[in-house]
Scaffold this motif. Sequence first.
Motif, short mmCIF file in Angstrom:
data_model
loop_
_atom_site.label_atom_id
_atom_site.label_comp_id
_atom_site.label_asym_id
_atom_site.label_seq_id
_atom_site.Cartn_x
_atom_site.Cartn_y
_atom_site.Cartn_z
N ASP A 209 -5.30 7.22 4.65
CA ASP A 209 -5.39 7.51 3.21
C ASP A 209 -4.82 6.62 2.24
O ASP A 209 -4.78 6.97 0.88
CB ASP A 209 -4.31 8.82 3.37
CG ASP A 209 -4.52 9.88 4.23
OD1 ASP A 209 -5.82 10.15 4.38
OD2 ASP A 209 -3.63 10.32 4.98
N ALA A 210 -4.46 5.09 2.56
CA ALA A 210 -3.84 4.30 1.64
C ALA A 210 -5.06 3.81 0.67
O ALA A 210 -4.71 3.98 -0.52
CB ALA A 210 -3.41 3.08 2.30
N TYR B 176 4.44 8.77 0.86
CA TYR B 176 3.77 8.04 1.60
C TYR B 176 3.16 8.77 3.03
O TYR B 176 2.21 8.39 3.54
CB TYR B 176 4.58 6.86 2.27
CG TYR B 176 5.87 7.16 3.20
CD1 TYR B 176 5.49 7.28 4.60
CD2 TYR B 176 6.94 7.19 2.58
CE1 TYR B 176 6.47 7.49 5.33
CE2 TYR B 176 8.09 8.04 3.32
CZ TYR B 176 7.88 7.95 4.97
OH TYR B 176 8.74 8.10 5.68
N ASN B 177 3.99 9.91 3.40
CA ASN B 177 3.48 10.63 4.60
C ASN B 177 2.72 12.04 4.09
O ASN B 177 2.70 12.77 4.99
CB ASN B 177 4.68 10.94 5.26
CG ASN B 177 5.68 11.76 4.75
OD1 ASN B 177 5.58 12.01 3.26
ND2 ASN B 177 6.59 12.10 5.38
N SER B 178 2.49 11.96 2.78
CA SER B 178 1.57 13.29 2.42
C SER B 178 0.58 12.96 1.29
O SER B 178 0.71 13.72 0.18
CB SER B 178 2.39 14.27 1.92
OG SER B 178 3.40 14.13 0.59
N LEU B 179 -0.03 11.63 1.56
CA LEU B 179 -0.98 11.55 0.56
C LEU B 179 -2.27 12.26 0.66
O LEU B 179 -3.07 12.25 1.77
CB LEU B 179 -1.28 9.86 0.67
CG LEU B 179 -0.14 8.92 0.76
CD1 LEU B 179 -0.63 7.47 1.14
CD2 LEU B 179 0.19 9.21 -0.78
N ASN B 180 -2.76 12.99 -0.35
CA ASN B 180 -3.99 13.64 -0.41
C ASN B 180 -4.30 13.79 -1.91
O ASN B 180 -3.31 13.66 -2.66
CB ASN B 180 -3.80 14.99 0.28
CG ASN B 180 -2.77 15.78 0.03
OD1 ASN B 180 -2.44 16.11 -1.14
ND2 ASN B 180 -1.84 16.19 1.05
N GLN C 185 0.67 4.03 2.10
CA GLN C 185 1.03 4.94 3.14
C GLN C 185 2.09 4.27 4.18
O GLN C 185 2.54 4.75 5.30
CB GLN C 185 -0.26 5.15 3.90
CG GLN C 185 -0.13 6.07 4.96
CD GLN C 185 -1.63 6.62 5.58
OE1 GLN C 185 -2.52 6.10 5.10
NE2 GLN C 185 -1.58 7.56 6.58
N CYS C 186 2.41 2.92 3.73
CA CYS C 186 3.43 2.16 4.49
C CYS C 186 4.96 2.81 4.28
O CYS C 186 5.17 2.66 3.23
CB CYS C 186 3.23 0.70 4.36
SG CYS C 186 4.33 -0.42 4.92
N GLU D 15 0.84 -1.19 0.06
CA GLU D 15 -0.13 -0.02 -0.07
C GLU D 15 0.86 1.26 0.08
O GLU D 15 2.06 1.19 0.18
CB GLU D 15 -0.90 0.26 1.24
CG GLU D 15 -0.15 -0.38 2.44
CD GLU D 15 -0.52 0.72 3.51
OE1 GLU D 15 -0.21 1.90 3.43
OE2 GLU D 15 -1.17 0.35 4.58
N ALA E 127 -5.29 6.52 -2.15
CA ALA E 127 -4.12 6.32 -3.02
C ALA E 127 -3.95 5.12 -3.93
O ALA E 127 -3.64 5.03 -4.99
CB ALA E 127 -2.80 6.18 -2.16
N HIS F 270 -3.99 3.00 8.38
CA HIS F 270 -3.43 3.94 7.34
C HIS F 270 -4.81 4.27 6.28
O HIS F 270 -5.18 3.75 5.31
CB HIS F 270 -2.74 3.11 6.33
CG HIS F 270 -1.17 3.04 6.83
ND1 HIS F 270 -0.19 2.19 6.37
CD2 HIS F 270 -0.67 3.53 7.94
CE1 HIS F 270 0.74 2.22 7.30
NE2 HIS F 270 0.63 3.04 8.23
#
Length: 237
Positions: free
Chosen positions: A132-133, A160-164, A96-97, A94, A136, A130
């Motif tokens: 937001d995963a 992975y740390n700024s999923l939008n 966000q990992c 995924e 994404a 997670h």
Amino acid sequence: MWYFSLFLLFLIASCGSTKPVTAQNEDAASQKKIDNLAAELAEVKSVLDFALKGAYNEIKKEMENANKAHDMKINESPSIGNPNAKLVIVEFTEFQCPYCARIAPLLDSIVRANPDKIRLVYKHFPLSFHKDAPAAGAAAIAAQKQGKFWEYRWALAPHYNSLNDSTFIAVAEQVGLNIGQFKKDMVLDAEKLAIIDRDMKLGVEVGVQGTPNFYVNGKRQDRFSVQLIEQMLKELY
């Protein structure tokens, strides 16, 4: 002398026990405690036996999964490399990992170095914490509709740390997607949820417990590494 006979009967009855009445009561109480303790121990043993049996069955299942070549349904998912390769890597992953993001460049380099010998398959497995995963994953599916899943997959990994939505669109521009079409397709709708759920169901069936999880030629590889793949390539080719 009837009272004398009654006295003898009482004496005989008393002599029939070698312990006083108080001692007999104490013995009965002690025996009851012993019986209760024995019953409690038997219950504890029963619980332990059940737990050990469950643990044994779980370990046995894990060993079977480790040695079993599963049907990974590779044709249902996006893949890169040689469709007829002898070595097929299936990744449950995924976006966000952080560990998935870290290994993504290594996977890219492995496939680039062995384009005719390896087939890499992507399976969606967003972890529940997670949030937001899934979105994404939907964005990646949108890129897949334009034939650029892997370009998008590699380009999105570092984020992975700024999923939008802004990130998804920026990466889509980076890899040259039709942005108007992408914006329509990136929505996490029922169709994309069904694809993600399908992959997750397969993952649960074959024993996936986290991400990234790898299966090589259908067999689970808990110690996946570049060195392992290089060794397997030497054995297969």
